[in-house]
Design a protein around this motif. Structure first.
Motif, mmCIF file in Angstrom:
data_model
loop_
_atom_site.group_PDB
_atom_site.id
_atom_site.type_symbol
_atom_site.label_atom_id
_atom_site.label_comp_id
_atom_site.label_asym_id
_atom_site.label_seq_id
_atom_site.Cartn_x
_atom_site.Cartn_y
_atom_site.Cartn_z
ATOM 1 N N LEU A 1 64.085 -18.291 12.734
ATOM 2 C CA LEU A 1 64.245 -18.365 11.284
ATOM 3 C C LEU A 1 65.532 -19.130 11.020
ATOM 4 O O LEU A 1 66.616 -18.673 11.388
ATOM 5 C CB LEU A 1 64.310 -16.959 10.695
ATOM 6 N N TYR A 2 65.425 -20.307 10.437
ATOM 7 C CA TYR A 2 66.580 -21.188 10.271
ATOM 8 C C TYR A 2 67.249 -21.012 8.917
ATOM 9 O O TYR A 2 66.594 -21.007 7.882
ATOM 10 C CB TYR A 2 66.146 -22.645 10.431
ATOM 11 N N LEU A 3 68.563 -20.906 8.946
ATOM 12 C CA LEU A 3 69.401 -20.925 7.758
ATOM 13 C C LEU A 3 70.260 -22.177 7.873
ATOM 14 O O LEU A 3 71.070 -22.301 8.799
ATOM 15 C CB LEU A 3 70.283 -19.681 7.686
ATOM 16 N N VAL A 4 70.067 -23.117 6.977
ATOM 17 C CA VAL A 4 70.793 -24.385 7.028
ATOM 18 C C VAL A 4 72.118 -24.236 6.292
ATOM 19 O O VAL A 4 72.165 -23.701 5.185
ATOM 20 C CB VAL A 4 69.939 -25.525 6.423
ATOM 21 N N VAL A 5 73.196 -24.703 6.940
ATOM 22 C CA VAL A 5 74.541 -24.612 6.389
ATOM 23 C C VAL A 5 75.209 -25.984 6.457
ATOM 24 O O VAL A 5 74.827 -26.825 7.267
ATOM 25 C CB VAL A 5 75.388 -23.559 7.142
ATOM 26 N N THR A 6 76.207 -26.201 5.613
ATOM 27 C CA THR A 6 76.915 -27.483 5.641
ATOM 28 C C THR A 6 78.133 -27.449 6.553
ATOM 29 O O THR A 6 78.632 -28.499 6.945
ATOM 30 C CB THR A 6 77.362 -27.909 4.226
ATOM 31 N N ASP A 7 78.616 -26.250 6.902
ATOM 32 C CA ASP A 7 79.751 -26.118 7.816
ATOM 33 C C ASP A 7 79.466 -24.931 8.731
ATOM 34 O O ASP A 7 79.615 -23.776 8.333
ATOM 35 C CB ASP A 7 81.047 -25.918 7.037
ATOM 36 N N ILE A 8 79.046 -25.230 9.955
ATOM 37 C CA ILE A 8 78.610 -24.201 10.890
ATOM 38 C C ILE A 8 79.739 -23.229 11.244
ATOM 39 O O ILE A 8 79.518 -22.028 11.334
ATOM 40 C CB ILE A 8 78.008 -24.842 12.170
ATOM 41 N N GLU A 9 80.946 -23.746 11.411
ATOM 42 C CA GLU A 9 82.056 -22.869 11.786
ATOM 43 C C GLU A 9 82.446 -21.945 10.637
ATOM 44 O O GLU A 9 82.733 -20.765 10.849
ATOM 45 C CB GLU A 9 83.239 -23.704 12.281
ATOM 46 N N GLN A 10 82.441 -22.448 9.424
ATOM 47 C CA GLN A 10 82.750 -21.625 8.253
ATOM 48 C C GLN A 10 81.670 -20.558 8.048
ATOM 49 O O GLN A 10 81.979 -19.392 7.776
ATOM 50 C CB GLN A 10 82.879 -22.488 7.010
ATOM 51 N N VAL B 1 68.698 -18.576 13.268
ATOM 52 C CA VAL B 1 69.475 -19.714 13.750
ATOM 53 C C VAL B 1 70.194 -20.338 12.566
ATOM 54 O O VAL B 1 69.561 -20.680 11.567
ATOM 55 C CB VAL B 1 68.561 -20.786 14.411
ATOM 56 N N LEU B 2 71.514 -20.453 12.663
ATOM 57 C CA LEU B 2 72.268 -21.245 11.704
ATOM 58 C C LEU B 2 72.237 -22.680 12.219
ATOM 59 O O LEU B 2 72.462 -22.908 13.406
ATOM 60 C CB LEU B 2 73.727 -20.789 11.629
ATOM 61 N N GLN B 3 71.943 -23.626 11.366
ATOM 62 C CA GLN B 3 71.928 -25.033 11.754
ATOM 63 C C GLN B 3 72.750 -25.829 10.750
ATOM 64 O O GLN B 3 72.534 -25.715 9.542
ATOM 65 C CB GLN B 3 70.503 -25.581 11.803
ATOM 66 N N GLU B 4 73.671 -26.630 11.268
ATOM 67 C CA GLU B 4 74.510 -27.449 10.399
ATOM 68 C C GLU B 4 73.791 -28.737 10.024
ATOM 69 O O GLU B 4 73.366 -29.497 10.887
ATOM 70 C CB GLU B 4 75.827 -27.779 11.113
ATOM 71 N N VAL B 5 73.655 -28.960 8.715
ATOM 72 C CA VAL B 5 73.073 -30.194 8.185
ATOM 73 C C VAL B 5 74.030 -30.707 7.124
ATOM 74 O O VAL B 5 74.226 -30.054 6.099
ATOM 75 C CB VAL B 5 71.664 -29.969 7.588
ATOM 76 N N THR B 6 74.613 -31.860 7.383
ATOM 77 C CA THR B 6 75.561 -32.434 6.430
ATOM 78 C C THR B 6 74.991 -33.653 5.719
ATOM 79 O O THR B 6 75.487 -34.047 4.673
ATOM 80 C CB THR B 6 76.868 -32.834 7.134
ATOM 81 N N GLN B 7 73.954 -34.238 6.293
ATOM 82 C CA GLN B 7 73.335 -35.403 5.681
ATOM 83 C C GLN B 7 71.842 -35.375 5.980
ATOM 84 O O GLN B 7 71.433 -35.214 7.124
ATOM 85 C CB GLN B 7 73.951 -36.686 6.235
ATOM 86 N N ARG B 8 71.053 -35.538 4.943
ATOM 87 C CA ARG B 8 69.588 -35.544 5.103
ATOM 88 C C ARG B 8 69.060 -36.961 4.954
ATOM 89 O O ARG B 8 69.721 -37.831 4.390
ATOM 90 C CB ARG B 8 68.942 -34.636 4.063
#
Length: 157
Positions: free
Chosen positions: A70-79, A146-153
């Motif tokens: 189950l993915y949760l998309v975040v813009t800053d994975i460390e934060q 799963v946290l996944q970092e996505v900064t640009q689509r």
């Protein structure tokens, strides 16, 4: 025509324990209804999400803990990881897949070869490429996130 995925049913064994876990993780409580001893519904939404989870008693015959990836998309994975850890959620270290861009599984360790062509390496993607950095956590039943970092689509997304 728009087809929006907005709700996912989680199989759980203890409704109250699961509700407490997701509220602690910062999910917003949208609905909690106890219809009877055999039918309970809890509906929560992750911060910033249009999609929600629902769980309870009498909702599914799936085995508790069987929902994985189950993915949760975040813009800053460390934060995002730090915030969850600060809320008391046990989250893996940030990692990246040394051989691809889609990681699944909850293996631990600095470098893990999972037999599916994936190589889990501790630390964010070296270029911090979108879709390249991850962290994982599980709820009390073992449903895997799963946290996944996505900064640009890609354009148009």
């Amino acid at each position: 025509m728009n087809l929006k995925l907005e709700l996912f049913v989680l199989p759980v064994s203890d409704v109250d324990r699961t509700r407490a876990f997701y509220e602690k993780a910062g999910f917003r409580l949208d609905l909690a209804v106890d219809v009877s001893d055999d039918y309970r519904v809890v509906h929560l939404t992750p911060p910033g999400s249009e999609a929600s989870i629902i769980f309870g008693k009498g909702l599914t015959t799936a085995t508790p803990g069987s929902a994985q990836g189950l993915y949760l998309v975040v813009t800053d994975i460390e934060q995002a990881r730090a915030e969850l850890v600060g809320r008391g959620v046990e989250v893996s270290e940030v990692f990246h897949d040394g051989k691809g861009v889609f990681f699944h599984g909850h293996d631990a360790g600095d470098v893990v070869h999972n037999g599916q062509g994936q190589e889990r390496i501790v630390g964010p993607h070296p270029e911090r490429a979108s879709y390249g950095s991850y962290a994982t956590f599980s709820d009390p039943d073992g449903n895997g996130w799963v946290l996944q970092e996505v900064t640009q689509r890609a354009p148009g997304r």
